[in-house]
Design a protein around this motif. Structure first.
Motif, PDB file in Angstrom:
ATOM      1  N   GLY A   1       0.793  -1.228   0.000  1.00 48.17           N
ATOM      2  CA  GLY A   1       0.000   0.000   0.000  1.00 48.17           C
ATOM      3  C   GLY A   1       0.820   1.270   0.000  1.00 48.17           C
ATOM      4  O   GLY A   1       1.986   1.298  -0.420  1.00 48.17           O
ATOM      5  N   PHE A   2       0.215   2.332   0.520  1.00 52.13           N
ATOM      6  CA  PHE A   2       0.785   3.680   0.546  1.00 52.13           C
ATOM      7  C   PHE A   2       2.198   3.703   1.133  1.00 52.13           C
ATOM      8  O   PHE A   2       3.132   4.220   0.532  1.00 52.13           O
ATOM      9  N   PHE A   3       2.387   3.129   2.326  1.00 48.28           N
ATOM     10  CA  PHE A   3       3.682   3.283   2.995  1.00 48.28           C
ATOM     11  C   PHE A   3       4.708   2.248   2.552  1.00 48.28           C
ATOM     12  O   PHE A   3       5.914   2.490   2.611  1.00 48.28           O
TER      13      PHE A   3
ATOM     14  N   ASP B   1      -0.226  -8.989  -1.851  1.00 47.68           N
ATOM     15  CA  ASP B   1      -1.312  -8.048  -1.528  1.00 47.68           C
ATOM     16  C   ASP B   1      -2.604  -8.630  -2.063  1.00 47.68           C
ATOM     17  O   ASP B   1      -2.624  -9.177  -3.165  1.00 47.68           O
TER      18      ASP B   1
ATOM     19  N   GLN C   1       4.583  -3.684  10.981  1.00 44.03           N
ATOM     20  CA  GLN C   1       4.369  -2.229  11.061  1.00 44.03           C
ATOM     21  C   GLN C   1       3.657  -1.851  12.367  1.00 44.03           C
ATOM     22  O   GLN C   1       3.035  -2.675  13.019  1.00 44.03           O
ATOM     23  N   LYS C   2       3.771  -0.599  12.748  1.00 42.00           N
ATOM     24  CA  LYS C   2       2.978  -0.046  13.844  1.00 42.00           C
ATOM     25  C   LYS C   2       1.611   0.311  13.310  1.00 42.00           C
ATOM     26  O   LYS C   2       1.512   0.493  12.079  1.00 42.00           O
TER      27      LYS C   2
ATOM     28  N   ASN D   1       9.824   3.339  13.593  1.00 46.28           N
ATOM     29  CA  ASN D   1      10.980   3.986  12.983  1.00 46.28           C
ATOM     30  C   ASN D   1      11.296   5.372  13.510  1.00 46.28           C
ATOM     31  O   ASN D   1      12.390   5.899  13.281  1.00 46.28           O
TER      32      ASN D   1
ATOM     33  N   TYR E   1      -8.089   5.721   5.653  1.00 46.18           N
ATOM     34  CA  TYR E   1      -8.574   4.931   6.795  1.00 46.18           C
ATOM     35  C   TYR E   1      -8.358   5.658   8.123  1.00 46.18           C
ATOM     36  O   TYR E   1      -9.031   5.363   9.115  1.00 46.18           O
TER      37      TYR E   1
HETATM   38  P1  NAD Z   1      -2.670   0.920   2.944  1.00 47.10           P
HETATM   39  O1  NAD Z   1      -4.093   0.627   3.240  1.00 47.10           O
HETATM   40  O2  NAD Z   1      -2.334   1.930   1.914  1.00 47.10           O
HETATM   41  O3  NAD Z   1      -1.910  -0.421   2.539  1.00 47.10           O
HETATM   42  C1  NAD Z   1      -2.130  -1.649   3.149  1.00 47.10           C
HETATM   43  C2  NAD Z   1      -2.119  -2.721   2.053  1.00 47.10           C
HETATM   44  O4  NAD Z   1      -2.172  -3.992   2.693  1.00 47.10           O
HETATM   45  C3  NAD Z   1      -3.304  -2.625   1.103  1.00 47.10           C
HETATM   46  O5  NAD Z   1      -2.843  -2.588  -0.236  1.00 47.10           O
HETATM   47  C4  NAD Z   1      -4.115  -3.891   1.405  1.00 47.10           C
HETATM   48  O6  NAD Z   1      -4.756  -4.426   0.261  1.00 47.10           O
HETATM   49  C5  NAD Z   1      -3.036  -4.827   1.936  1.00 47.10           C
HETATM   50  N1  NAD Z   1      -3.519  -5.874   2.845  1.00 47.10           N
HETATM   51  C6  NAD Z   1      -4.241  -5.719   3.983  1.00 47.10           C
HETATM   52  N2  NAD Z   1      -4.427  -6.897   4.598  1.00 47.10           N
HETATM   53  C7  NAD Z   1      -3.806  -7.830   3.829  1.00 47.10           C
HETATM   54  C8  NAD Z   1      -3.628  -9.233   3.933  1.00 47.10           C
HETATM   55  N3  NAD Z   1      -4.142  -9.930   4.968  1.00 47.10           N
HETATM   56  N4  NAD Z   1      -2.932  -9.873   2.978  1.00 47.10           N
HETATM   57  C9  NAD Z   1      -2.414  -9.199   1.938  1.00 47.10           C
HETATM   58  N5  NAD Z   1      -2.539  -7.855   1.779  1.00 47.10           N
HETATM   59  C10 NAD Z   1      -3.237  -7.189   2.711  1.00 47.10           C
HETATM   60  O7  NAD Z   1      -2.007   1.292   4.342  1.00 47.10           O
HETATM   61  P2  NAD Z   1      -0.684   2.168   4.598  1.00 47.10           P
HETATM   62  O8  NAD Z   1      -1.059   3.584   4.707  1.00 47.10           O
HETATM   63  O9  NAD Z   1       0.382   1.746   3.660  1.00 47.10           O
HETATM   64  O10 NAD Z   1      -0.338   1.690   6.087  1.00 47.10           O
HETATM   65  C11 NAD Z   1       0.159   0.408   6.358  1.00 47.10           C
HETATM   66  C12 NAD Z   1       0.706   0.399   7.770  1.00 47.10           C
HETATM   67  O11 NAD Z   1       1.834   1.277   7.808  1.00 47.10           O
HETATM   68  C13 NAD Z   1      -0.274   0.926   8.824  1.00 47.10           C
HETATM   69  O12 NAD Z   1      -0.229   0.101   9.953  1.00 47.10           O
HETATM   70  C14 NAD Z   1       0.221   2.334   9.130  1.00 47.10           C
HETATM   71  O13 NAD Z   1      -0.030   2.743  10.456  1.00 47.10           O
HETATM   72  C15 NAD Z   1       1.693   2.164   8.897  1.00 47.10           C
HETATM   73  N6  NAD Z   1       2.420   3.416   8.605  1.00 47.10           N
HETATM   74  C16 NAD Z   1       3.599   3.568   9.209  1.00 47.10           C
HETATM   75  C17 NAD Z   1       4.336   4.706   9.009  1.00 47.10           C
HETATM   76  C18 NAD Z   1       5.651   4.841   9.733  1.00 47.10           C
HETATM   77  O14 NAD Z   1       6.305   5.867   9.659  1.00 47.10           O
HETATM   78  N7  NAD Z   1       6.083   3.811  10.433  1.00 47.10           N
HETATM   79  C19 NAD Z   1       3.845   5.724   8.183  1.00 47.10           C
HETATM   80  C20 NAD Z   1       2.623   5.511   7.525  1.00 47.10           C
HETATM   81  C21 NAD Z   1       1.919   4.332   7.739  1.00 47.10           C
END
Ligand code: NAD
Ligand code: 89Y
Length: 343
Positions: free
Chosen positions: A12-14, A35, A95-96, A124, A165
């Motif tokens: 996903g995004f991160f 994914d 991830q957190k 991180n 979300y």
């Molecule tokens: P997102 O929704 O953009 O991406 C998550 C992806 O996981 C999606 O593409 C979804 O389809 C996939 N997914 C979910 N459950 C699944 C499963 N069981 N099997 C396969 N794929 C699955 O979310 P995001 O914004 O990328 O965030 C992801 C995590 O990263 C979150 O927990 C968020 O808190 C964390 N995050 C951390 C930081 C940081 O600095 N550490 C910054 C941003 C986000």
């Protein structure tokens, strides 16, 4: 282990940052991705040239061929995926926020311990260059013994466009962002015995709280304040800087906006520029976070090769996660929460 092979779940995004950072970590390669959203799988697979692609994590674990898994999904799937990694005796990064509840988080730590595999939470923020600079100054004795601190993240940045979300959950800023700030407070001033919190929601378009003020009693007797807000509109937007104030027996440290570190002690006042690097794939203002993603992943690879617990192991993160749960509990009850009793 010479060359490390990893698999990543959640494109996903991160995760794009994590994929970029893996390409920079020496002798480490992501060999498979997963994914359940075919579009995200294709996008990330094509961008990083990964041929092994899965829509089902169980199938990927079944095929194997990797030394560790990097779980970059949102929180709902963390427990199931970490337990799946433990069942296959594969070292895991998660991830957190680590889990939905402290009970889940404890079960995840226990599963990896029983399987004898390392577990690290991708916490991180303590790896950010300015936070590391604060820690180094303290360790060098620049201000003597710290007795008071403030860890502050106040912003009006639109995080909802990239992470929609975040607007939908009953819980928002403490679980999403404050978790990092609480971890920094622990990293700098040590573990916490008691906590009191107040929260509120200012933005009417979201469900959860976007402002929190938290008072911490640290084991060493220091007191600190963690204050976080996504409802703070400033002349110069500070996202994603954590500002730090520390008062010690021999001086003070101030980490202020613009990555300026000021240390005052008997030698006078000295100012340093502790800006993060702009990595080749990074972009402002995220570069501070992006650099710390590379740093934590490099740390993981080093520990996986040479042994030793990671700085933000699952066991360590229970003590940060407990602060998140305690903050919600305190905000609801109005009272102080005993942290040791939760662990
Ligand atoms: P997102 O929704 O953009 O991406 C998550 C992806 O996981 C999606 O593409 C979804 O389809 C996939 N997914 C979910 N459950 C699944 C499963 N069981 N099997 C396969 N794929 C699955 O979310 P995001 O914004 O990328 O965030 C992801 C995590 O990263 C979150 O927990 C968020 O808190 C964390 N995050 C951390 C930081 C940081 O600095 N550490 C910054 C941003 C986000
Ligand atoms: O999800 C959050 C995080 O971990 O760092 C910043 C963020 O992307 C938005 O608050």
């Amino acid at each position: 282990m010479a060359g490390l092979r990893g698999a990543l779940i959640g494109c996903g995004f991160f995760a794009v940052n994590q994929m970029h950072a893996w390409t920079d970590v020496p002798d480490t390669e992501i060999v498979a991705i997963c994914d359940r959203d075919p579009e995200r799988l294709k996008l990330v697979g094509d961008q990083f040239g990964i041929e092994r692609r899965y829509s089902d994590a169980a199938e990927m674990f079944g095929d194997g061929g990797f030394d560790f898994v990097d779980i970059a999904t949102t929180v709902h799937s963390h427990r199931a995926l970490v337990e799946m990694a433990a069942a296959h005796r594969i070292a895991a990064i998660c991830q957190k926020p680590f889990a939905k509840t402290l009970t889940d988080a404890k079960a995840m730590v226990a599963a990896c311990k029983a399987a004898g595999v390392p577990l690290m939470v991708h916490e991180n923020f303590r790896w950010q260059t300015p936070i590391q600079a604060v820690r180094k100054a303290l360790d060098a004795g620049a201000i003597g013994t710290p007795f008071w601190g403030r860890f502050s993240f106040r912003s009006g940045f639109d995080v909802f466009s990239g992470q929609p979300y975040l607007a939908e959950g009953e819980r928002f800023i403490i679980e999403d962002l404050g978790i990092h700030t609480l971890d920094i407070a622990r990293y700098i001033l040590g573990d916490v015995t008691r906590l009191t919190a107040r929260t509120r929601r200012v933005n009417p378009k979201i469900k959860g709280e976007d402002v929190a003020t938290i008072l911490l009693d640290h084991e060493n007797g220091a007191t600190s304040i963690v204050d976080v807000s996504y409802a703070t509109k400033l002349g110069t937007e500070p996202f994603p800087e954590t500002l730090v104030e520390l008062d010690g027996t021999d001086g003070t440290i101030r980490l202020s906006q613009g990555y300026r570190l000021e240390i005052t002690n008997a030698d006078g006042t000295t100012a340093y520029d502790v800006s993060p690097q702009l990595l080749s794939w990074a972009s402002r203002p995220w570069h501070n976070i992006q650099e710390s993603v590379f740093a934590i992943q490099q740390h993981w690879a080093e520990r996986l090769r040479n042994g030793g617990e990671t700085s933000t192991s699952g066991a360590d993160n229970l003590k940060t996660f407990a602060l998140v749960e305690a903050a919600y509990e305190s905000a609801a009850s109005g009272g102080a929460v005993d942290i040791e009793a939760m662990l």
